[in-house]
Design a protein around this motif. Structure first.
Motif, mmCIF file in Angstrom:
data_model
loop_
_atom_site.group_PDB
_atom_site.id
_atom_site.type_symbol
_atom_site.label_atom_id
_atom_site.label_comp_id
_atom_site.label_asym_id
_atom_site.label_seq_id
_atom_site.Cartn_x
_atom_site.Cartn_y
_atom_site.Cartn_z
ATOM 1 N N LEU A 41 0.852 -1.186 0.000
ATOM 2 C CA LEU A 41 0.000 0.000 0.000
ATOM 3 C C LEU A 41 0.891 1.240 0.000
ATOM 4 C CD1 LEU A 41 -1.932 -2.277 0.857
ATOM 5 C CD2 LEU A 41 -2.986 -0.692 2.470
ATOM 6 N N VAL A 42 0.837 1.997 -1.091
ATOM 7 C CA VAL A 42 1.709 3.161 -1.261
ATOM 8 C C VAL A 42 0.829 4.362 -1.604
ATOM 9 C CG1 VAL A 42 3.722 4.086 -2.451
ATOM 10 C CG2 VAL A 42 3.517 1.617 -2.112
ATOM 11 N N PRO A 43 0.883 5.450 -0.847
ATOM 12 C CA PRO A 43 -0.102 6.522 -0.988
ATOM 13 C C PRO A 43 0.004 7.396 -2.231
ATOM 14 C CG PRO A 43 1.529 7.091 0.676
ATOM 15 C CD PRO A 43 1.790 5.673 0.287
ATOM 16 N N THR A 44 1.189 7.495 -2.844
ATOM 17 C CA THR A 44 1.344 8.374 -4.001
ATOM 18 C C THR A 44 1.770 7.578 -5.226
ATOM 19 O OG1 THR A 44 3.659 8.860 -3.496
ATOM 20 C CG2 THR A 44 1.990 10.311 -2.519
ATOM 21 N N VAL A 45 1.361 8.054 -6.394
ATOM 22 C CA VAL A 45 1.600 7.318 -7.635
ATOM 23 C C VAL A 45 3.096 7.188 -7.934
ATOM 24 C CG1 VAL A 45 1.221 7.293 -10.133
ATOM 25 C CG2 VAL A 45 -0.644 7.939 -8.594
ATOM 26 N N GLY A 46 3.854 8.257 -7.746
ATOM 27 C CA GLY A 46 5.276 8.206 -8.046
ATOM 28 C C GLY A 46 5.993 7.143 -7.230
ATOM 29 N N ARG A 47 5.745 7.128 -5.934
ATOM 30 C CA ARG A 47 6.379 6.133 -5.070
ATOM 31 C C ARG A 47 5.856 4.732 -5.383
ATOM 32 N NH1 ARG A 47 5.251 8.222 0.759
ATOM 33 N NH2 ARG A 47 6.101 6.156 1.264
ATOM 34 N N LEU B 35 4.792 3.612 -8.300
ATOM 35 C CA LEU B 35 5.393 3.151 -9.544
ATOM 36 C C LEU B 35 6.820 2.668 -9.291
ATOM 37 C CD1 LEU B 35 5.339 2.791 -12.610
ATOM 38 C CD2 LEU B 35 6.005 5.198 -12.831
ATOM 39 N N ALA B 36 7.571 3.419 -8.476
ATOM 40 C CA ALA B 36 8.935 3.003 -8.150
ATOM 41 C C ALA B 36 8.930 1.655 -7.425
ATOM 42 C CB ALA B 36 9.612 4.073 -7.288
ATOM 43 N N ARG B 37 7.978 1.458 -6.518
ATOM 44 C CA ARG B 37 7.888 0.187 -5.791
ATOM 45 C C ARG B 37 7.555 -0.953 -6.753
ATOM 46 N NH1 ARG B 37 6.066 -0.996 -0.524
ATOM 47 N NH2 ARG B 37 7.020 1.021 -0.011
ATOM 48 N N ALA B 38 6.593 -0.721 -7.641
ATOM 49 C CA ALA B 38 6.202 -1.762 -8.597
ATOM 50 C C ALA B 38 7.374 -2.150 -9.494
ATOM 51 C CB ALA B 38 5.018 -1.284 -9.435
ATOM 52 N N LYS B 39 8.154 -1.171 -9.926
ATOM 53 C CA LYS B 39 9.313 -1.464 -10.763
ATOM 54 C C LYS B 39 10.348 -2.287 -10.001
ATOM 55 C CE LYS B 39 9.183 2.435 -13.999
ATOM 56 N NZ LYS B 39 9.929 3.625 -14.476
ATOM 57 N N ARG B 40 10.583 -1.931 -8.744
ATOM 58 C CA ARG B 40 11.543 -2.701 -7.942
ATOM 59 C C ARG B 40 11.074 -4.140 -7.776
ATOM 60 N NH1 ARG B 40 11.826 2.050 -4.763
ATOM 61 N NH2 ARG B 40 10.491 1.128 -3.169
ATOM 62 N N LEU B 41 9.780 -4.327 -7.515
ATOM 63 C CA LEU B 41 9.243 -5.677 -7.358
ATOM 64 C C LEU B 41 9.393 -6.477 -8.656
ATOM 65 C CD1 LEU B 41 5.977 -4.910 -5.350
ATOM 66 C CD2 LEU B 41 8.033 -6.039 -4.491
ATOM 67 N N ALA B 42 9.129 -5.821 -9.787
ATOM 68 C CA ALA B 42 9.245 -6.513 -11.074
ATOM 69 C C ALA B 42 10.685 -6.939 -11.339
ATOM 70 C CB ALA B 42 8.734 -5.608 -12.196
ATOM 71 N N ARG B 43 11.633 -6.057 -11.075
ATOM 72 C CA ARG B 43 13.038 -6.404 -11.298
ATOM 73 C C ARG B 43 13.482 -7.531 -10.365
ATOM 74 N NH1 ARG B 43 13.601 -0.637 -12.376
ATOM 75 N NH2 ARG B 43 13.866 -0.250 -10.148
ATOM 76 N N ALA B 44 12.977 -7.500 -9.126
ATOM 77 C CA ALA B 44 13.341 -8.539 -8.168
ATOM 78 C C ALA B 44 12.712 -9.876 -8.530
ATOM 79 C CB ALA B 44 12.917 -8.125 -6.757
ATOM 80 N N HIS B 45 11.559 -9.837 -9.183
ATOM 81 C CA HIS B 45 10.865 -11.082 -9.526
ATOM 82 C C HIS B 45 11.614 -11.860 -10.598
ATOM 83 C CE1 HIS B 45 7.494 -13.842 -9.778
ATOM 84 N NE2 HIS B 45 7.508 -13.708 -11.090
#
Length: 206
Positions: A124-130, A132-142
């Motif tokens: 759960l991340v309150p702002t779109v910018g953060r 998106l950064a979290r989603a990208k990190r998760l994708a790279r880690a996956h």
């Protein structure tokens, strides 16, 4: 496509020549922002508004059998959040919930509450910018080949487009080698008249 065919009949009656054989190529060249829109990058993004269950079902059908993905999701408070979640959340390898930049957008906690067990393990991340950064990190880690799918709200899609500032141009290298292109079956699902659209598509290509 159906509208084009209907218009062709009207034009023919008016004596105007129409090159029906050019419709398939024109359709392939058409860009529909916010609908299966691809943004290259590391990882690549796939943007689709999918703000109602029918749109979510169409997106889910397109994603099945494709590369793994992390879902970045937001929705308005008046949307069928559980219906959207039921179609999309189980397919994702990771889930990030955020709030689109609009007063009537649901907060991440509200999205998680309404999705119930489908949102288990979501970030759960309150702002779109953060987010998106979290989603990208998760994708790279996956793992290699994992993409980020942005869905649930066209306002979210617009915010992500503004952040990235990069859109795919016609002829650009396809960043989704494992994801099927938009097909006649996709067209039928999107427009809700599958039998008619599929038949017309095949006639146009014959």
């Amino acid at each position: 496509l159906l509208a084009a065919a209907d218009r062709r009949l009207a034009d023919k009656a008016a004596g105007v020549a129409v090159r029906l054989d050019r419709l398939p190529a024109a359709t392939r060249a058409t860009r529909w922002p916010g609908r299966l829109e691809r943004v290259p990058g590391r990882p690549p993004l796939l943007l689709d508004g999918a703000h109602n269950p029918a749109g979510a079902r169409a997106l889910a059908a397109h994603l099945r059998g494709g590369p793994d993905f992390v879902l970045l999701f937001a929705a308005m408070v008046d949307k069928d959040v559980r219906g959207l979640a039921r179609e999309l959340f189980p397919l994702a390898s990771g889930l990030v919930l955020t709030r689109a930049p609009l007063a009537r957008a649901a907060a991440p906690g509200e999205l998680a509450r309404r999705a119930g067990r489908l949102a288990r393990g979501a970030h759960l991340v309150p702002t779109v910018g953060r987010a998106l950064a979290r989603a990208k990190r998760l994708a790279r880690a996956h793992g290699a080949g994992t993409i980020v799918v942005v869905a649930g709200s066209l306002y979210l899609v617009g915010a992500v487009k503004a952040i990235t500032g990069r859109l795919e141009e016609p002829g650009e290298h396809d960043p989704y080698p494992g994801l099927a292109p938009f097909t006649e079956a996709d067209a039928g699902r999107f427009f809700g008249r599958e039998a008619e659209v599929t038949a017309l598509w095949r006639r146009l290509r014959s």
